[in-house]
Scaffold this active site. Structure first.
Site, PDB file in Angstrom:
ATOM      1  N   GLU A   1       0.816  -1.225   0.000  1.00 22.46           N
ATOM      2  CA  GLU A   1       0.000   0.000   0.000  1.00 22.46           C
ATOM      3  C   GLU A   1       0.847   1.271   0.000  1.00 22.46           C
ATOM      4  OE1 GLU A   1      -3.255   0.449  -0.335  1.00 22.46           O
ATOM      5  OE2 GLU A   1      -3.703  -1.694  -0.436  1.00 22.46           O
TER       6      GLU A   1
ATOM      7  N   HIS B   1       3.635   1.750  -1.754  1.00 23.75           N
ATOM      8  CA  HIS B   1       3.894   2.022  -3.169  1.00 23.75           C
ATOM      9  C   HIS B   1       2.612   2.498  -3.851  1.00 23.75           C
ATOM     10  CE1 HIS B   1       6.879  -1.305  -2.255  1.00 23.75           C
ATOM     11  NE2 HIS B   1       7.689  -0.395  -2.775  1.00 23.75           N
TER      12      HIS B   1
HETATM   13  P1  AMP Z   1      11.173   0.563  -2.480  1.00 24.01           P
HETATM   14  O1  AMP Z   1      10.446  -0.346  -3.419  1.00 24.01           O
HETATM   15  O2  AMP Z   1      11.320   0.022  -1.103  1.00 24.01           O
HETATM   16  O3  AMP Z   1      12.463   1.108  -3.064  1.00 24.01           O
HETATM   17  O4  AMP Z   1      10.238   1.835  -2.300  1.00 24.01           O
HETATM   18  C1  AMP Z   1       9.777   2.559  -3.420  1.00 24.01           C
HETATM   19  C2  AMP Z   1       9.157   3.829  -2.931  1.00 24.01           C
HETATM   20  O5  AMP Z   1       8.074   3.535  -2.060  1.00 24.01           O
HETATM   21  C3  AMP Z   1      10.125   4.700  -2.143  1.00 24.01           C
HETATM   22  O6  AMP Z   1       9.927   6.057  -2.509  1.00 24.01           O
HETATM   23  C4  AMP Z   1       9.725   4.445  -0.719  1.00 24.01           C
HETATM   24  O7  AMP Z   1      10.001   5.530   0.141  1.00 24.01           O
HETATM   25  C5  AMP Z   1       8.229   4.264  -0.872  1.00 24.01           C
HETATM   26  N1  AMP Z   1       7.686   3.532   0.283  1.00 24.01           N
HETATM   27  C6  AMP Z   1       8.132   2.364   0.791  1.00 24.01           C
HETATM   28  N2  AMP Z   1       7.427   2.035   1.907  1.00 24.01           N
HETATM   29  C7  AMP Z   1       6.523   3.026   2.096  1.00 24.01           C
HETATM   30  C8  AMP Z   1       5.518   3.282   3.065  1.00 24.01           C
HETATM   31  N3  AMP Z   1       5.284   2.434   4.074  1.00 24.01           N
HETATM   32  N4  AMP Z   1       4.790   4.409   2.948  1.00 24.01           N
HETATM   33  C9  AMP Z   1       5.024   5.284   1.933  1.00 24.01           C
HETATM   34  N5  AMP Z   1       5.946   5.092   0.969  1.00 24.01           N
HETATM   35  C10 AMP Z   1       6.696   3.989   1.048  1.00 24.01           C
END
Ligand code: AMP
Length: 259
Positions: free
Chosen positions: A33, A35
């Site tokens: 959620e 993402h």
């Molecule tokens: P990642 O796939 O972990 O590299 O994350 C991709 C994007 O999703 C990054 O900008 C993260 O900061 C964001 N993201 C990951 N977890 C969350 C979360 N719990 N709430 C909001 N955004 C998130």
């Protein structure tokens, strides 16, 4: 929804959309959620939504962390389609780091504190891949989550320092009902580890670095990497802990909107 694996193909696909606003949401897949909230914001605000799905080897200091990173492309494509994504860019490591690759971007100070101490080279990997994605997609807006507050700060600096013509959009941290910030790594926690991990959001919710440290350090089965007030924009109380073999990071905003 189009899925593109090549830089050339993606450029061709976007050529017809250059006069429209293009939102880019960089992800490493294993969508949740958190993402989806970025994808929904991009869908609301942009004519064209591009999601990149690339588990960037250069930002993993620890090879076993990279090997264990969850993958489920078909599920991610399905969720992206449901969120209204126009194009998923899912390149191979060779496409992004062709043989002979040797150009790196380092956000020196911001990239070497906090997470940078525990994950050397991490933000060099992040800044390099984000600049490369920017050069390929040429988005008008970039979407990131406040969950990774230091990443946001590094990208903000990168945008300023290289005068990138793009709007940075930062969306609040999405949490489970019990308070744990959503993360692809949460899937690795056993039931008892998850119970122990809950002290992290509880400690940060005190808003006080000393109280948070005391809470974290008096909890069994946790190793505290750091818990600190940091003068980012906005200021945050940020923490990182290890529970078993899983490392979790989280932060709360100290002023303005509470995310
Ligand atoms: P990642 O796939 O972990 O590299 O994350 C991709 C994007 O999703 C990054 O900008 C993260 O900061 C964001 N993201 C990951 N977890 C969350 C979360 N719990 N709430 C909001 N955004 C998130």
């Amino acid at each position: 929804m189009n899925v593109e694996r090549g830089i050339g193909g993606l450029r061709e696909l976007l050529a017809a959309r250059r006069s429209t606003s293009i939102g880019l949401v960089p992800t490493m897949g294993a969508l949740h959620e958190g993402h989806l909230s970025l994808l929904h914001a991009a869908r609301d605000e942009c004519d064209t939504v591009v999601m990149s799905l690339f588990v960037n080897p250069a930002q993993f200091a620890d090879e076993s962390d990279l090997d264990r990173y969850p993958h489920d492309e078909e599920r991610d494509f399905e969720l992206a389609r449901d969120a209204g994504v126009d194009v998923v860019f899912a390149p191979s490591a060779d496409e992004m780091y062709p043989p002979g690759f040797q150009t790196w971007v380092e956000v020196t100070e911001l990239g070497s504190m906090l997470e940078g101490v525990h994950r050397p080279g991490h933000f060099r990997g992040v800044a390099t891949i984000v600049l490369k994605l920017f050069a390929i997609v040429r988005p008008t807006a970039l979407y990131f989550g406040q969950k990774d507050a230091q990443q946001v700060e590094v990208i903000r600096r990168l945008i300023r320092d290289f005068a990138l013509d793009v709007e940075l959009r930062v969306l609040p941290t999405v949490r489970d009902a019990d308070g744990l910030a959503l993360s692809s790594r949460n899937a690795r926690l056993s039931r008892s580890e998850r119970e122990r991990a809950l002290v992290l959001p509880r400690a940060l919710a005190t808003g006080d670095p000393e109280a948070a440290r005391t809470l974290l350090e008096s909890s069994n089965g946790l190793v505290v990497d750091y818990v600190e007030r940091v003068d980012f924009d906005p200021p945050v109380l940020a923490g990182a802990v290890r529970v078993g073999s899983t490392r979790l990071i989280d932060n709360i905003v100290l002023e303005g909107d509470s995310t």
